[in-house]
Design a protein around this motif. Sequence first.
Motif, short mmCIF file in Angstrom:
data_model
loop_
_atom_site.label_atom_id
_atom_site.label_comp_id
_atom_site.label_asym_id
_atom_site.label_seq_id
_atom_site.Cartn_x
_atom_site.Cartn_y
_atom_site.Cartn_z
N MET A 1 0.85 -1.18 0.00
CA MET A 1 0.00 0.00 0.00
C MET A 1 0.89 1.24 0.00
O MET A 1 1.84 1.33 0.78
CB MET A 1 -0.91 0.00 1.24
CG MET A 1 -1.75 1.24 1.35
SD MET A 1 -2.95 1.22 2.70
CE MET A 1 -1.91 1.62 4.07
N ARG A 2 0.57 2.19 -0.84
CA ARG A 2 1.29 3.46 -0.85
C ARG A 2 0.76 4.33 0.28
O ARG A 2 -0.45 4.44 0.46
CB ARG A 2 1.09 4.18 -2.17
CG ARG A 2 1.76 3.46 -3.30
CD ARG A 2 1.65 4.27 -4.55
NE ARG A 2 2.26 3.51 -5.64
CZ ARG A 2 2.60 4.03 -6.77
NH1 ARG A 2 2.39 5.30 -7.00
NH2 ARG A 2 3.14 3.28 -7.70
N THR A 3 1.67 4.93 1.00
CA THR A 3 1.26 5.77 2.13
C THR A 3 1.70 7.21 1.87
O THR A 3 2.66 7.46 1.16
CB THR A 3 1.88 5.28 3.45
OG1 THR A 3 3.30 5.36 3.36
CG2 THR A 3 1.47 3.85 3.75
N ASN A 4 0.96 8.14 2.46
CA ASN A 4 1.32 9.54 2.34
C ASN A 4 1.26 10.27 3.68
O ASN A 4 1.35 11.49 3.73
CB ASN A 4 0.41 10.25 1.31
CG ASN A 4 -1.04 10.27 1.73
OD1 ASN A 4 -1.42 9.68 2.73
ND2 ASN A 4 -1.86 10.94 0.94
N SER A 38 -2.68 5.89 4.31
CA SER A 38 -3.01 6.69 3.14
C SER A 38 -4.16 7.60 3.53
O SER A 38 -5.20 7.13 3.98
CB SER A 38 -3.41 5.77 1.99
OG SER A 38 -3.87 6.52 0.90
N HIS A 79 2.71 14.47 4.82
CA HIS A 79 3.83 15.20 4.22
C HIS A 79 4.42 16.25 5.17
O HIS A 79 4.70 17.37 4.77
CB HIS A 79 3.42 15.86 2.90
CG HIS A 79 2.89 14.91 1.87
ND1 HIS A 79 3.64 13.87 1.38
CD2 HIS A 79 1.69 14.87 1.26
CE1 HIS A 79 2.92 13.22 0.48
NE2 HIS A 79 1.73 13.79 0.40
#
Length: 104
Positions: A1-4, A38, A79
């Motif tokens: 899973m891409r996380t931000n 995410s 971020h």
Amino acid sequence: MRTNGTLRYEMLNGGGLNEWGEVADTAQSAWSAPIPCSIKTNSDTRKGKYEDGEFRQASFLILVEVISFPHARVKLERHGEELGEYRVLSSEPLTTVGRTEIMV
């Protein structure tokens, strides 16, 4: 899973009632270790103003790896920006994709 971003949930310790049904002591809260997630913004309005400053009204949709999520409050960061503390509106395991969806 891409996380931000990351999510921390509030953990309450102590509190409770004594044998007479009175509050025994006040609950202490602490935040969990950061959990990668995410974060998707549903709405984010920073136009709220009051006499001493401004406030933010926002809602987010969060995905984390499948975990049980019985927690009531979360703190979000994306971020490097702190998004704030929010009450959990719902959490639902998405077992077919191996994620838990949390709405705040």
